[in-house]
Design a protein around this motif. Sequence first.
Motif, PDB file in Angstrom:
ATOM      1  N   VAL A   2       0.834  -1.197   0.000  1.00  0.00           N
ATOM      2  CA  VAL A   2       0.000   0.000   0.000  1.00  0.00           C
ATOM      3  C   VAL A   2       0.871   1.251   0.000  1.00  0.00           C
ATOM      4  CG1 VAL A   2      -1.683   1.336   1.330  1.00  0.00           C
ATOM      5  CG2 VAL A   2      -1.898  -1.152   1.187  1.00  0.00           C
ATOM      6  N   GLN A   3       0.513   2.178  -0.872  1.00  0.00           N
ATOM      7  CA  GLN A   3       1.169   3.492  -0.889  1.00  0.00           C
ATOM      8  C   GLN A   3       0.099   4.561  -1.029  1.00  0.00           C
ATOM      9  OE1 GLN A   3       4.393   4.029  -3.814  1.00  0.00           O
ATOM     10  NE2 GLN A   3       5.583   4.706  -2.067  1.00  0.00           N
ATOM     11  N   LEU A   4       0.206   5.579  -0.196  1.00  0.00           N
ATOM     12  CA  LEU A   4      -0.710   6.716  -0.236  1.00  0.00           C
ATOM     13  C   LEU A   4       0.139   7.975  -0.244  1.00  0.00           C
ATOM     14  CD1 LEU A   4      -3.063   5.356   2.553  1.00  0.00           C
ATOM     15  CD2 LEU A   4      -3.609   5.427   0.116  1.00  0.00           C
ATOM     16  N   VAL A   5      -0.022   8.803  -1.273  1.00  0.00           N
ATOM     17  CA  VAL A   5       0.783  10.005  -1.409  1.00  0.00           C
ATOM     18  C   VAL A   5      -0.143  11.214  -1.459  1.00  0.00           C
ATOM     19  CG1 VAL A   5       2.501  11.211  -2.772  1.00  0.00           C
ATOM     20  CG2 VAL A   5       2.574   8.712  -2.634  1.00  0.00           C
ATOM     21  N   GLU A   6      -0.140  11.973  -0.372  1.00  0.00           N
ATOM     22  CA  GLU A   6      -0.982  13.165  -0.273  1.00  0.00           C
ATOM     23  C   GLU A   6      -0.243  14.384  -0.823  1.00  0.00           C
ATOM     24  OE1 GLU A   6      -1.889  10.507   3.379  1.00  0.00           O
ATOM     25  OE2 GLU A   6      -0.099  11.244   2.354  1.00  0.00           O
ATOM     26  N   SER A   7      -0.999  15.306  -1.399  1.00  0.00           N
ATOM     27  CA  SER A   7      -0.410  16.532  -1.929  1.00  0.00           C
ATOM     28  C   SER A   7      -1.469  17.632  -1.977  1.00  0.00           C
ATOM     29  CB  SER A   7       0.151  16.291  -3.338  1.00  0.00           C
ATOM     30  OG  SER A   7      -0.886  15.918  -4.222  1.00  0.00           O
ATOM     31  N   GLY A   8      -1.004  18.858  -2.195  1.00  0.00           N
ATOM     32  CA  GLY A   8      -1.926  19.957  -2.407  1.00  0.00           C
ATOM     33  C   GLY A   8      -2.150  20.879  -1.229  1.00  0.00           C
TER      34      GLY A   8
END
Length: 121
Positions: A2-8
């Motif tokens: 699992v990979q979760l990459v938040e941005s913004g």
Amino acid sequence: QVQLVESGGGSVQPGGSLRVSCAASGFTFSMNVMGWYRQAPGKERVLVARISSNGGGKYYDDSVKGRFTISRDNAKNTVYLQMNSLKPEDTGVYYCNVLAGWTTKTKYDYWGQGTQVTVSR
């Protein structure tokens, strides 16, 4: 895995808007409930919004109801949180995660790096 990459995230004045995004991989995105959590300074992480696998069901914490909108694009494996009329109390690190159904609990013991949102004058 699992990979979760938040941005913004970013800094904005009260009343402003931001949209945060979360790119997911390592699991079948389209079959899972997704959520956005907020961790304010010195406080526990809390669920502020969740969305069903097909986007038809949404939940919002009372603190953000009417101001935030959660959405998802299953073709892009991405979940979004549009935040309008931001208040200083919205300040914190925002994380997305995979939920263990229509609940506040996460499915996996994993957190991404989050994205910082700061609301101040």
